[in-house]
Design an enzyme around this catalytic site. Structure first.
Site, PDB file in Angstrom:
ATOM      1  N   ARG A  37       1.485  -1.209  -0.043  1.00  0.00           N
ATOM      2  CA  ARG A  37       0.017  -0.237  -0.522  1.00  0.00           C
ATOM      3  C   ARG A  37       0.898   0.858   0.244  1.00  0.00           C
ATOM      4  NH1 ARG A  37      -4.851   2.070   1.661  1.00  0.00           N
ATOM      5  NH2 ARG A  37      -5.199   3.675   3.126  1.00  0.00           N
ATOM      6  N   VAL A  51      -6.996   7.651  -0.847  1.00  0.00           N
ATOM      7  CA  VAL A  51      -7.484   6.546  -1.265  1.00  0.00           C
ATOM      8  C   VAL A  51      -7.658   5.816  -0.024  1.00  0.00           C
ATOM      9  CG1 VAL A  51      -4.884   6.157  -0.032  1.00  0.00           C
ATOM     10  CG2 VAL A  51      -6.169   3.724  -0.578  1.00  0.00           C
ATOM     11  N   SER A  52      -8.736   4.906  -0.170  1.00  0.00           N
ATOM     12  CA  SER A  52     -10.458   4.455   1.224  1.00  0.00           C
ATOM     13  C   SER A  52      -9.020   3.869   2.460  1.00  0.00           C
ATOM     14  CB  SER A  52     -10.863   3.895   0.908  1.00  0.00           C
ATOM     15  OG  SER A  52     -12.038   4.645  -0.304  1.00  0.00           O
ATOM     16  N   GLN A  53      -9.692   4.582   3.231  1.00  0.00           N
ATOM     17  CA  GLN A  53      -9.401   3.692   5.061  1.00  0.00           C
ATOM     18  C   GLN A  53      -9.115   2.141   4.604  1.00  0.00           C
ATOM     19  OE1 GLN A  53     -12.168   4.169   7.415  1.00  0.00           O
ATOM     20  NE2 GLN A  53     -11.180   3.279   9.327  1.00  0.00           N
TER      21      GLN A  53
END
Ligand code: SAM
Length: 222
Positions: A41, A67-69
């Site tokens: 990530r 960028v999402s959790q």
């Protein structure tokens, strides 16, 4: 710090992210957990955010997007119930992080991003990581990608005012569509299953996404 020590440290942080933020909160799909353990990530965010890449929150990726959790990404992927042979459409490529996870979980991934610069950098990252089963294109993903339809699964990473009709039409019978629906402060993550041509809808979670901007989304400046 040597490269090896740095790599070990990031691998440990990634494993903790999966254990503490994702598995501990109920995600049980082993393929999703394995993919999140594998995909780096930190390579999907700018250098200045790398130290935060495995923390429990969204991260800016430029152009006002995030960028999402990790947990939200995991919940969306789990809801898609991917077994491996599927063709998937992703709307909202963003950094390409979720695209990489989809590439681990399915056979072929088509991802559509509205903003050309994000699409370009995501495609470059995915290529450098060796994902050959991904195709990123620039366009209005609220209309789907009719030339590659139908899809076994569709995931939308931006909030729509209602379930986009075009996406329902491009979903194969028995397919799954995951989409956040609602205005800025009152969104629900919805799982839509297409059964005998009808949409069967389940509410999964409250959530907070950036808007889906397009013909079957919101207007700019929502
Ligand atoms: N899942 C992504 C990741 O892993 O980085 C994050 C996606 S971000 C929350 C939402 C993305 O949807 C943004 O990059 C935004 O530009 C894009 N977007 C918004 N409206 C869109 C549309 N109509 N078609 C395609 N992409 C759209």
């Amino acid at each position: 710090m040597s490269m090896d020590v740095q790599t070990d440290r990031l691998t440990a942080l990634r494993q903790s992210m999966v254990n503490d933020q994702v598995h501990a909160r109920g995600v049980r799909d082993q393929r999703v957990l394995a993919a999140m353990t594998k995909v780096p990530r930190h390579l999907f965010v700018d250098d200045e955010y790398q130290a935060q890449a495995y923390e429990d929150h969204p991260i800016p990726i430029g152009e006002g997007q995030t960028v999402s959790q990790p947990l939200i990404v995991a919940l969306m992927l789990e809801a898609l119930s991917l077994a491996g042979p599927e063709t998937v459409l992703e709307v909202g490529t963003g950094s390409g992080y979720q695209t990489a996870l989809l590439a681990e979980l399915a056979q072929q991934v088509y991802s559509v991003e509205r903003l050309p610069e994000l699409a370009r950098s995501a495609a470059a990252r995915l290529e450098s990581l060796g994902y050959g089963n991904v195709s990123v294109s620039v366009g209005d993903g609220s209309l789907g990608l009719s030339e590659k339809a139908p899809f076994d699964a569709i995931v939308v990473s931006a909030a729509a005012p209602q379930i986009p009709q075009a996406l329902l039409e491009q979903l194969r019978e028995g397919g799954r569509l995951v989409v956040p629906v609602g205005p800025a402060h009152a969104q629900e993550l919805q799982l839509v299953r297409k059964q005998q041509g009808r949409a069967v809808i389940a509410n999964l979670e409250g959530c907070r996404f950036v808007p889906l901007i397009g013909q079957q989304g919101y207007e700019e400046g929502w």
